[in-house]
Design a protein around this motif. Structure first.
Motif: not given
Length: 331
Positions: A38, A50, A36, A55, A16, A25
């Motif tokens: 996570v 996270t 998606r 997210r 991220c 991530i």
């Protein structure tokens, strides 16, 4: 790297880029679209953590309000597309006019977390300002958190490594417990083992009381302090009036919470202090930063006059913290 899950689409590992934590991530991609995100549970330092903003990256990436073109404000207040080259030419002409009228210091740059995804942006912005002859380069540290830079200018930088993210989540009480000193119960504070809600501006009061407890109960590493610091008795004298009872009354928190927080912090194998914008917007931000560095590092230097801003019943002062001479640093 990627792996395929027939039910969930392709899962790719990435990081991220929303802030400098750069959390690892896992991104699920379906029919060419990220759907998606996570945390990566295989990243040992982060433990799959996270934040909500991380997210929400797919929503940000595909959001209808995301800017995809250069826009120019019109006389009616609305925006219309324009060529990037045209925009840069017009901005350049206006900046030159400002410099001609007011000098290069009239041009400033402010950078924050929004520039994190663009690795070279800050360096380019700094080089551009130097080319103009302007020193007016500002960050979240110099505007939102000025105490950080003042304290660092005097005490220097020393870090012992990033604590595990699962400490903040409160998942592993054996390795560490999170203490939060915040004026409201945030989502993160709800996970903390101890959460204190002090009166605004009383952060240094609580830190001074925690140092008082650590010194009074001799919870510090005596060998480390003896080898790497000086002025321990000066600091002890400065925080002596800051008993947990006095700090509790002044800050509006429970004395037993201050004692427990100090003992947890001193007994942790991996501990750290993090300051946010709130404490740095308060009146005594430099003192907060300075005390926080002392509680973490044991960087105790008589020449910093640690107690100058700590006096019961007197307005706290940050005097003496931004002086050119440097104290002993832990390395």
């Amino acid at each position: 790297m990627s792996n395929t899950d027939a039910a969930a689409g392709d899962v790719h590992t990435s990081i991220c880029r929303l802030c400098t934590a750069f959390c690892p991530i896992q991104v699920t991609v379906e029919e060419g679209r990220a759907t998606r995100i996570v945390g990566n549970p295989r990243a040992p330092l982060y433990g799959g953590y996270t934040c909500p903003k991380g997210r929400a990256l797919p929503e940000q990436h595909y959001g209808p309000q995301r800017l995809l073109h250069t826009l120019k404000r019109g006389l009616d207040g609305g925006f219309a597309k324009c060529r990037a080259e045209t925009a840069m030419d017009e901005i350049s002409d206006r900046l030159q006019s400002i410099i001609d009228d007011h000098g290069p210091r009239a041009v400033a740059v402010y950078v924050g977390m929004g520039t994190v995804p663009f690795v070279v942006a800050n360096s380019i912005a700094g080089g551009w300002l130097r080319g103009l002859g302007s020193p007016m380069f500002f960050t979240a540290g110099s505007i939102d958190k000025p105490g950080i830079l003042i304290a660092l200018a005097h005490h220097g930088m020393w870090q012992a490594g990033q604590p595990h993210f699962n400490t903040a989540k409160g998942h592993d009480r054996k390795r560490g417990e999170a203490d939060r000193d915040r004026p409201r119960v945030s989502e993160t504070a709800k996970r903390a083992h101890i959460h204190m809600q002090p009166r605004p501006g009383e952060d240094p009061t609580i830190l001074a009381a925690m140092i008082h407890v650590i010194l009074e109960d001799e919870l510090y590493d005596h060998d480390f302090v003896a080898a790497n610091t000086q002025g321990l008795e000066t600091l002890r004298e400065a925080v002596a009036p800051y008993t947990p009872a006095y700090a509790a009354e002044r800050a509006g928190v429970a004395a037993d919470q201050i004692i427990a927080a100090a003992r947890i912090f001193a007994g942790a194998s991996n501990a750290g202090v993090s300051y946010g914008t709130g404490p740095n917007f308060a009146t005594h931000s430099t003192l907060t930063e300075s005390l926080g560095r002392r509680i973490v590092r044991g960087d105790i230097d008589a020449r910093t006059r640690a107690g100058e801003g700590i006096d019961r019943g007197r307005r706290q002062s940050d005097d003496g913290l931004a002086r050119p001479e440097q104290g002993v640093r832990c390395a």
